[in-house]
Write a protein that holds these residues in place. Structure first.
Motif, PDB file in Angstrom:
ATOM      1  N   GLU A   4       0.824  -1.203   0.000  1.00 52.43           N
ATOM      2  CA  GLU A   4       0.000   0.000   0.000  1.00 52.43           C
ATOM      3  C   GLU A   4       0.860   1.256   0.000  1.00 52.43           C
ATOM      4  OE1 GLU A   4      -2.617  -0.587   3.271  1.00 52.43           O
ATOM      5  OE2 GLU A   4      -1.085  -1.529   4.471  1.00 52.43           O
ATOM      6  N   ASP A   5       2.083   1.147   0.527  1.00 55.10           N
ATOM      7  CA  ASP A   5       2.957   2.311   0.579  1.00 55.10           C
ATOM      8  C   ASP A   5       3.708   2.416  -0.753  1.00 55.10           C
ATOM      9  OD1 ASP A   5       4.878   4.210   1.040  1.00 55.10           O
ATOM     10  OD2 ASP A   5       5.154   3.624   3.135  1.00 55.10           O
ATOM     11  N   LEU A   6       3.337   3.433  -1.542  1.00 49.05           N
ATOM     12  CA  LEU A   6       3.895   3.527  -2.890  1.00 49.05           C
ATOM     13  C   LEU A   6       5.406   3.738  -2.866  1.00 49.05           C
ATOM     14  CD1 LEU A   6       1.161   5.548  -4.782  1.00 49.05           C
ATOM     15  CD2 LEU A   6       1.448   3.088  -4.561  1.00 49.05           C
ATOM     16  N   ASP A   7       5.904   4.460  -1.861  1.00 50.22           N
ATOM     17  CA  ASP A   7       7.352   4.678  -1.778  1.00 50.22           C
ATOM     18  C   ASP A   7       8.087   3.350  -1.678  1.00 50.22           C
ATOM     19  OD1 ASP A   7       7.591   7.663  -1.554  1.00 50.22           O
ATOM     20  OD2 ASP A   7       6.162   7.261   0.047  1.00 50.22           O
ATOM     21  N   VAL A   8       7.536   2.464  -0.840  1.00 52.06           N
ATOM     22  CA  VAL A   8       8.170   1.158  -0.668  1.00 52.06           C
ATOM     23  C   VAL A   8       8.103   0.357  -1.955  1.00 52.06           C
ATOM     24  CG1 VAL A   8       7.987  -1.048   0.535  1.00 52.06           C
ATOM     25  CG2 VAL A   8       7.742   1.082   1.813  1.00 52.06           C
ATOM     26  N   LEU A   9       6.947   0.382  -2.604  1.00 54.98           N
ATOM     27  CA  LEU A   9       6.802  -0.365  -3.851  1.00 54.98           C
ATOM     28  C   LEU A   9       7.841   0.091  -4.868  1.00 54.98           C
ATOM     29  CD1 LEU A   9       2.924  -0.513  -4.173  1.00 54.98           C
ATOM     30  CD2 LEU A   9       4.431  -2.489  -4.204  1.00 54.98           C
ATOM     31  N   ILE A  10       8.009   1.423  -4.952  1.00 58.35           N
ATOM     32  CA  ILE A  10       8.944   1.962  -5.940  1.00 58.35           C
ATOM     33  C   ILE A  10      10.382   1.586  -5.598  1.00 58.35           C
ATOM     34  CG2 ILE A  10       9.903   4.143  -6.806  1.00 58.35           C
ATOM     35  CD1 ILE A  10       7.048   5.265  -6.652  1.00 58.35           C
ATOM     36  N   ASP A  11      10.693   1.533  -4.300  1.00 61.15           N
ATOM     37  CA  ASP A  11      12.072   1.232  -3.902  1.00 61.15           C
ATOM     38  C   ASP A  11      12.415  -0.248  -3.947  1.00 61.15           C
ATOM     39  OD1 ASP A  11      12.631   3.820  -3.509  1.00 61.15           O
ATOM     40  OD2 ASP A  11      12.389   3.813  -1.334  1.00 61.15           O
ATOM     41  N   LEU A  12      11.408  -1.095  -3.726  1.00 60.67           N
ATOM     42  CA  LEU A  12      11.691  -2.519  -3.527  1.00 60.67           C
ATOM     43  C   LEU A  12      11.499  -3.345  -4.791  1.00 60.67           C
ATOM     44  CD1 LEU A  12      12.147  -4.852  -1.381  1.00 60.67           C
ATOM     45  CD2 LEU A  12       9.668  -5.001  -1.246  1.00 60.67           C
ATOM     46  N   CYS A  13      10.491  -3.007  -5.590  1.00 55.15           N
ATOM     47  CA  CYS A  13      10.084  -3.911  -6.659  1.00 55.15           C
ATOM     48  C   CYS A  13      10.883  -3.663  -7.944  1.00 55.15           C
ATOM     49  CB  CYS A  13       8.606  -3.727  -6.963  1.00 55.15           C
ATOM     50  SG  CYS A  13       7.588  -4.029  -5.527  1.00 55.15           S
ATOM     51  N   ASP A  14      10.839  -4.651  -8.838  1.00 53.78           N
ATOM     52  CA  ASP A  14      11.417  -4.485 -10.158  1.00 53.78           C
ATOM     53  C   ASP A  14      10.376  -3.945 -11.126  1.00 53.78           C
ATOM     54  OD1 ASP A  14      14.114  -5.664  -9.702  1.00 53.78           O
ATOM     55  OD2 ASP A  14      12.878  -7.333  -9.046  1.00 53.78           O
ATOM     56  N   LYS A  15       9.171  -4.548 -11.041  1.00 56.97           N
ATOM     57  CA  LYS A  15       8.078  -4.043 -11.872  1.00 56.97           C
ATOM     58  C   LYS A  15       6.882  -3.801 -10.965  1.00 56.97           C
ATOM     59  CE  LYS A  15       9.115  -6.802 -15.946  1.00 56.97           C
ATOM     60  NZ  LYS A  15       8.747  -8.143 -16.430  1.00 56.97           N
ATOM     61  N   ILE A  16       6.017  -2.916 -11.381  1.00 60.62           N
ATOM     62  CA  ILE A  16       4.812  -2.680 -10.595  1.00 60.62           C
ATOM     63  C   ILE A  16       3.599  -2.808 -11.498  1.00 60.62           C
ATOM     64  CG2 ILE A  16       3.509  -1.019  -9.220  1.00 60.62           C
ATOM     65  CD1 ILE A  16       6.191   0.195  -8.385  1.00 60.62           C
ATOM     66  N   LEU A  17       2.683  -3.673 -11.064  1.00 57.09           N
ATOM     67  CA  LEU A  17       1.425  -3.823 -11.763  1.00 57.09           C
ATOM     68  C   LEU A  17       0.424  -2.947 -11.027  1.00 57.09           C
ATOM     69  CD1 LEU A  17      -0.169  -7.216 -12.735  1.00 57.09           C
ATOM     70  CD2 LEU A  17      -1.506  -5.525 -11.548  1.00 57.09           C
ATOM     71  N   VAL A  18      -0.225  -2.038 -11.753  1.00 57.44           N
ATOM     72  CA  VAL A  18      -1.221  -1.184 -11.106  1.00 57.44           C
ATOM     73  C   VAL A  18      -2.598  -1.711 -11.457  1.00 57.44           C
ATOM     74  CG1 VAL A  18      -1.996   1.163 -10.704  1.00 57.44           C
ATOM     75  CG2 VAL A  18       0.356   0.732 -11.418  1.00 57.44           C
ATOM     76  N   ILE A  19      -3.395  -1.921 -10.421  1.00 54.80           N
ATOM     77  CA  ILE A  19      -4.705  -2.516 -10.619  1.00 54.80           C
ATOM     78  C   ILE A  19      -5.765  -1.524 -10.151  1.00 54.80           C
ATOM     79  CG2 ILE A  19      -4.786  -3.671  -8.356  1.00 54.80           C
ATOM     80  CD1 ILE A  19      -5.972  -6.100  -9.774  1.00 54.80           C
ATOM     81  N   GLY A  20      -6.851  -1.443 -10.896  1.00 55.30           N
ATOM     82  CA  GLY A  20      -7.936  -0.537 -10.530  1.00 55.30           C
ATOM     83  C   GLY A  20      -9.262  -1.170 -10.907  1.00 55.30           C
ATOM     84  N   GLY A  21     -10.139  -1.327  -9.962  1.00 52.48           N
ATOM     85  CA  GLY A  21     -11.452  -1.913 -10.233  1.00 52.48           C
ATOM     86  C   GLY A  21     -11.383  -3.265 -10.905  1.00 52.48           C
ATOM     87  N   GLY A  22     -10.394  -4.064 -10.552  1.00 54.26           N
ATOM     88  CA  GLY A  22     -10.290  -5.411 -11.089  1.00 54.26           C
ATOM     89  C   GLY A  22      -9.604  -5.486 -12.440  1.00 54.26           C
ATOM     90  N   CYS A  23      -9.228  -4.330 -13.002  1.00 61.79           N
ATOM     91  CA  CYS A  23      -8.526  -4.336 -14.288  1.00 61.79           C
ATOM     92  C   CYS A  23      -7.056  -3.981 -14.075  1.00 61.79           C
ATOM     93  CB  CYS A  23      -9.085  -3.286 -15.235  1.00 61.79           C
ATOM     94  SG  CYS A  23     -10.823  -3.413 -15.519  1.00 61.79           S
ATOM     95  N   VAL A  24      -6.220  -4.514 -14.939  1.00 60.44           N
ATOM     96  CA  VAL A  24      -4.817  -4.092 -14.924  1.00 60.44           C
ATOM     97  C   VAL A  24      -4.716  -2.774 -15.675  1.00 60.44           C
ATOM     98  CG1 VAL A  24      -2.492  -4.656 -15.655  1.00 60.44           C
ATOM     99  CG2 VAL A  24      -3.995  -6.460 -14.832  1.00 60.44           C
TER     100      VAL A  24
END
Lengths: 383, 513
Positions: free
Chosen positions: B463-483
């Protein structure tokens, strides 16, 4: 912190408040239980005195006399406790799974009916031990079926098992009434079967008819204890009972476990029905289970679903019930209505036993005096 | 008249022998925003509950406008013009915004709804809310519901507002909007206390920061003189390295491919809508989105716990090279296929673990089936339990203590420890640091990185976007069940992710594939 600047201040916390205890030593919890039960006895004494004017010592004498007065009374107490224990243990696997089986009365009764039917039709055609085995199988299947129907509905359609199993009790009673009339259209009553040949009767050991019942129940209790505590299926029951989501998550087939456990629970009730017929009554009537199927629910709960503790709980409950009966017969001639005082006392004692559980799990505080409270707080803060 | 809106002097509160707050001193002036900062369990909520009349302090004094008060109930709190906005909204779904605002107020006869709606609009215009008073709650987004909660306390004339982690459920854009509103309230002379543990928000919004650590009041500093590092040090009590490692993926090969999966709930609403993506071995794929956008269903679908209406989930077995279809298989069948899938679900005690069982019994959840015996084998699980307790430094009285009695961080260590112990090839973790203190959180990041280095394909729902950006290689963004999109974490920004979270376009192609 500077104490000088503090002035007394109205504390407006609630007068009594309750918190959950986190950890309690075994010794302390036993002490609490003992104190609460002592309080219960005291309360019983006061109430008896107020209601009957009889010296409470006499009343307690009656209770003890009712259970331990003669060897015969003692054996009857043990047998009654064994039967209650057996049924309590039988409902426990389902309870542990949070399946609220209130149908033990009917499951035992249908087990009794199955055994009696075997005796009625087989008569002397087979050796006694073969009859006994056939009766056992029939009762087990009947009990399992009686619990399995609500269990199946619960697993597949998520029906409410409490109501369903409760209703099945009445169906079982009506079935028994039906068969009694079917077998004896004029009276609807069945005398003990095979009283001459004792075919299908469990043997009397050491001159005591009650002994074999007690032994068989002891074996059942031990088996259920091991099953719940040590077996893989017992572990699955705990997991499903604690959290169905966790069970699904680790790949337990919840439906299968529910049906399997309910079948086991019902089958054990059926076995108890067989034991009642083959070891004691040798006949069936709608009242022969005598509410044990319901009392067992309480015993299982009181014992926190632990079969070993149930041994003591069922002894206590039977002791109180017998005592109540004795009071009724001792006082009954002197004053009408005394027959009920025994039930009142039993009720009070059970209430106190249940209450002791409350005091073991919760701490009751009273609103503290400001100064004393302040000191306590200081102590905690500096600790 | 002084300008102190509310003052706490020497507040101490104990629960039994546990000291929740010890000698806390706080002062909030009118027209000031104070951040109350502290890790989970540091006593922030207890303190605020004393101000809003839910608890009573054991010692100390509460002063409102310079006068000592005793607050006995939330109703009392309103008398003193104190309003609390809880993290979990307390609204009636079937009522409109205006109806919810007046709910529970005393008054003679009938409410004149027209007038109330007008008043709601007035408040709304004054502070720059954007709300339709006639709109029903069930039609509202999370941020709109929060707006109703805030208007509710303003309508009752609150001058002191307490917000409990208001941004936890908002996108970055919505957070900005909220901050603008709070600034306008400050200009209007309101005193605002905001509970949070997001440091950058503290620095951006507040005038002063008060820090609690394990119930102790550490101090109040002016935000202008604080940095993320100095605040963390106050919170934790020692210097903490705030950098998250991100090792370069080694030889990434496709481990899991999800193709066009759909699933609906019982009412026929689509929970997952044509979701496709793939995860590589040796990489961490982050999943970002507003809570409840289908993250849980997606992970449960892969784990065999969610029935799908269409699509396909293909697992590449690194040992045999075979491609296995996971759709419509039960968790047990997936396991039997040789898929070493580990799953740390969002609901730790309700799904991943059994709260009433000890660590040993919880280890057995995964392994109890082993062996032909009908009896349980406890030796292996006991050893594993002791090893995890030792290696991950789990604080517990014993390996048999029910895990629900452990703190959030320790519960998570037990769960993650068990899931990692089966040397997975695919590891899914949903909100693994939620509710954890900073040290535990960084330990969890390290554990995930360790798995990544071992060539495990990791899916991390955060949920913490800063962490996602620092830790992950790729980020999948999901909204209302859609990618919405799959983006490269090394080159994205928080605003881009926030935009994608709310602006889903069907059929958009992942840009870096």
């Amino acid at each position: 912190m500077n104490n000088a600047e503090k002035k007394p201040r109205t504390k407006r916390e609630p007068l009594i408040y309750i918190t959950k205890r986190s950890d309690l030593s075994l010794k302390k919890s036993l002490l609490i239980r003992a104190a609460v039960i002592l309080g219960g006895i005291l309360c019983c004494a006061i109430i008896t005195m107020l209601l009957t004017g009889v010296n409470p010592i006499n009343v307690f004498g009656s209770i003890i006399n009712g259970s331990f007065g003669t060897p015969g009374k003692l054996w009857n107490l043990l047998q009654a406790a064994a039967i209650l224990l057996g049924i309590s243990v039988a409902v426990t696997p389902a309870f542990k799974m949070r399946f609220w089986n209130t149908g033990a009365e009917g499951q035992v009764l249908i087990g009794m009916l199955a055994s009696v039917a075997c005796m009625f039709y087989l008569k002397d055609s087979m050796p006694s031990f073969v009859t006994i085995i056939i009766m056992l199988v029939a009762s087990t299947v009947a009990g399992a079926l009686w619990a399995g129907i609500p269990g199946f509905f619960k697993a597949i359609w998520n029906t409410n098992e409490t109501l369903f199993t409760l209703m099945m009790n009445y169906v079982a009673m009506q079935l028994v009434s039906f068969f009694l009339l079917f077998w004896d259209p004029s009276h609807g009553y069945l005398n003990p079967l095979n009283s001459d040949t004792k075919n299908g009767w469990l043997p009397t050991l050491f001159g005591r008819k009650q002994l074999i019942i007690i032994l068989i129940v002891a074996v059942i209790t031990a088996l259920v204890y091991v099953y719940l505590k040590r077996s893989k299926q017992g572990y699955e029951i705990s997991v499903v009972g604690e959290s169905e989501n966790t069970a699904r998550y680790i790949g337990i087939n919840v439906k299968k476990v529910v049906i399997r456990t309910v079948l086991i629970s019902g089958a054990l009730c059926g076995v108890m029905g067989w034991l009642l017929v083959s070891g004691n009554s040798h006949t069936v009537s709608t009242t022969l289970v005598g509410g044990n199927g319901f009392t067992a629910i309480m015993v299982s709960w009181m014992s926190k679903f632990n079969p070993i503790i149930m041994v003591f709980s069922s002894l206590l409950v039977c002791f109180l019930q017998r005592g109540a009966g004795q009071i009724a017969s001792d006082l009954g001639t002197e004053m009408p209505g005394a027959s009920n005082i025994g039930d009142v006392l039993t009720g009070i004692m059970i209430l106190f036993v249940v209450a002791s559980e409350f005091f073991v799990s919760y701490d009751v505080h009273f609103r503290r005096r400001t100064e004393k409270a302040d000191k306590e707080v200081e102590k905690n803060v500096h600790a | 008249m002084n300008n102190v809106a509310i003052e706490l002097r020497g507040i101490t509160k104990c629960f039994g022998s546990v000291v929740a707050n010890s000698n806390v001193n706080l002062k909030v002036y009118k027209g000031e925003i104070l951040s109350l900062l502290g890790e989970n369990g540091s006593g922030k909520t207890t303190l605020m509950n004393m101000i809003s009349g839910i608890y009573h302090p054991d010692q100390g004094h509460i002063l409102v406008n310079g006068k000592e008060v005793v607050i006995n109930s939330p109703h009392d709190a309103f008398e003193y013009k104190i309003g609390m906005i809880h993290q979990h909204f307390k609204l009636v779904d079937l009522f409109s915004a205006a109806e919810n605002v007046v709910l529970g107020l005393d008054g003679e006869g009938r409410f004149k709804l027209d007038e109330i709606e007008k008043q709601v609009l007035e408040i709304s215009n004054k502070y720059g809310f954007n709300i339709d008073p006639k709109k029903k709650i069930y039609d509202m987004s999370v941020s709109e519901k929060q707006t109703v909660e805030i208007i509710k306390v303003l309508y009752r004339g609150a001058d002191i507002l307490i917000l409990d982690e208001p941004t936890a459920v908002l996108t970055p854009q919505e957070t900005q909007k909220l901050f603008d509103i709070l600034r306008r309230m400050r200009a209007d002379g309101k005193a605002i206390i905001i509970i949070t543990h997001k440091l950058h928000e503290v620095l951006e919004l507040s005038d002063k920061v008060a820090v609690l650590r394990r119930g102790e009041y550490i101090g109040t500093v002016n935000t202008a003189e604080a940095t993320e590092e100095s605040l963390t040090e106050m919170m934790v009590g020692k210097k903490v390295e705030l950098n998250i490692n991100r090792p370069e993926p080694v030889n990434p090969t496709e481990r899991l491919r999800v193709m066009n999966i759909d699933c609906k709930n019982r009412d026929g609403v689509k929970l997952l809508d044509n979701v496709s993506f793939s995860v590589n071995a040796g990489e961490i794929l982050g999943i970002a989105g507003i809570a409840g956008s289908g993250q849980r269903e997606l992970l449960e679908a892969i784990a065999g716990l969610q029935k799908l209406d269409s699509g396909s989930i293909i697992y590449n077995n690194p040992k045999t090279g075979a491609e296995e279809e996971l759709r419509d298989k039960s968790p047990l069948q997936i396991r039997e296929l040789g898929v070493r899938l580990s799953f740390v679900p969002e609901d730790r005690l309700g799904m991943g673990l059994v709260g009433n069982m000890g660590v040993v019994d919880n280890m057995m959840l995964r392994s109890y089936r082993r062996g032909k015996s009908i009896f349980l084998e406890r030796k292996g699980p006991t050893e594993l339990a002791n090893r995890i307790i030792q290696e991950l430094e789990v604080v517990t009285p014993s390996a048999e203590t029910p895990v629900r009695r452990l703190s959030g961080g320790n519960v998570q260590k037990v769960l993650l420890g068990r899931e990692i112990s089966s040397s997975p090839t695919l590891l899914m973790a949903a909100y693994p640091v939620r509710g954890l203190d900073i040290n535990s959180s960084y330990l969890i990041y390290d554990l995930l990185n360790e798995q990544k280095k071992k060539g495990v394909a990791v899916i991390f729902v955060g949920e913490d976007l800063d962490v996602l950006i620092d830790l992950c290689d790729k980020i999948l963004v999901i909204g209302g069940g859609c990618v919405s999109d799959v983006i490269d974490a090394r080159s994205t920004t928080k605003n881009e992710i926030g935009y994608l979270m709310t602006n889903t376009k069907k059929g958009r192609r992942a840009s870096d594939e």
